[in-house]
Design a protein around this motif. Sequence first.
Motif, PDB file in Angstrom:
ATOM      1  N   SER A  82     -41.348  14.373  14.905  1.00 15.66           N
ATOM      2  CA  SER A  82     -40.433  13.320  14.463  1.00 15.66           C
ATOM      3  C   SER A  82     -40.585  13.049  12.972  1.00 15.66           C
ATOM      4  N   ARG A  83     -41.751  13.356  12.417  1.00 15.22           N
ATOM      5  CA  ARG A  83     -41.992  13.127  10.984  1.00 15.22           C
ATOM      6  C   ARG A  83     -41.632  14.327  10.111  1.00 15.22           C
ATOM      7  N   SER A 130     -38.944  16.280  10.184  1.00 18.12           N
ATOM      8  CA  SER A 130     -37.517  16.578  10.055  1.00 18.12           C
ATOM      9  C   SER A 130     -37.101  16.659   8.589  1.00 18.12           C
ATOM     10  N   GLY A 143     -34.372  13.795   7.401  1.00 17.99           N
ATOM     11  CA  GLY A 143     -34.635  12.362   7.492  1.00 17.99           C
ATOM     12  C   GLY A 143     -35.170  11.978   8.849  1.00 17.99           C
ATOM     13  N   SER A 144     -34.617  10.926   9.433  1.00 22.10           N
ATOM     14  CA  SER A 144     -35.150  10.426  10.700  1.00 22.10           C
ATOM     15  C   SER A 144     -34.850  11.391  11.845  1.00 22.10           C
ATOM     16  N   SER A 145     -35.794  11.471  12.755  1.00 19.55           N
ATOM     17  CA  SER A 145     -35.669  12.333  13.931  1.00 19.55           C
ATOM     18  C   SER A 145     -36.389  11.662  15.086  1.00 19.55           C
ATOM     19  N   SER A 146     -35.921  11.916  16.294  1.00 15.25           N
ATOM     20  CA  SER A 146     -36.598  11.353  17.466  1.00 15.25           C
ATOM     21  C   SER A 146     -37.638  12.313  18.016  1.00 15.25           C
TER      22      SER A 146
END
Length: 136
Positions: free
Chosen positions: A48-49, A51, A54-57
């Motif tokens: 998740s970090r 990516s 930017g933001s990722s789940s």
Amino acid sequence: MAIFGLWVINKAGGLVYQRNFADGLAQLTSNEYLVLAGTLHGIHAITSRLSPTGSSSGAHVIEAETFKMTILLTPTGTKFVLLTSLAETSANAVLQKVYEAYADGVMKNPFHTPDMPIRSEVFDTKIAALIEPGHT
């Protein structure tokens, strides 16, 4: 096509539910399942970090040579992990139904403590009905 197992991992990375449905995966001890759940939780946090956009789940599918893990992350941080054959195409739909069974059978139970192991006959029954013999 086969569904081998289901894991539910709490937001802290602890394994709160584990059930096997079909042969095909190695038989592990309870401690080994706990270690694997914690490791998967860490891998999910890393992905998740990392990516580049930017933001990722985090990771949604992890594929190995003989099976794959499909991961559903809930808004509360609980992860539902379905271990299936590579050919299984309904994993996301099954995970969504598992999440609904969890909401109905576990979270609505006034005696259940969040983030603790799931001990619910209602949930077990719903999961058994959901993973019908056609998937094993």
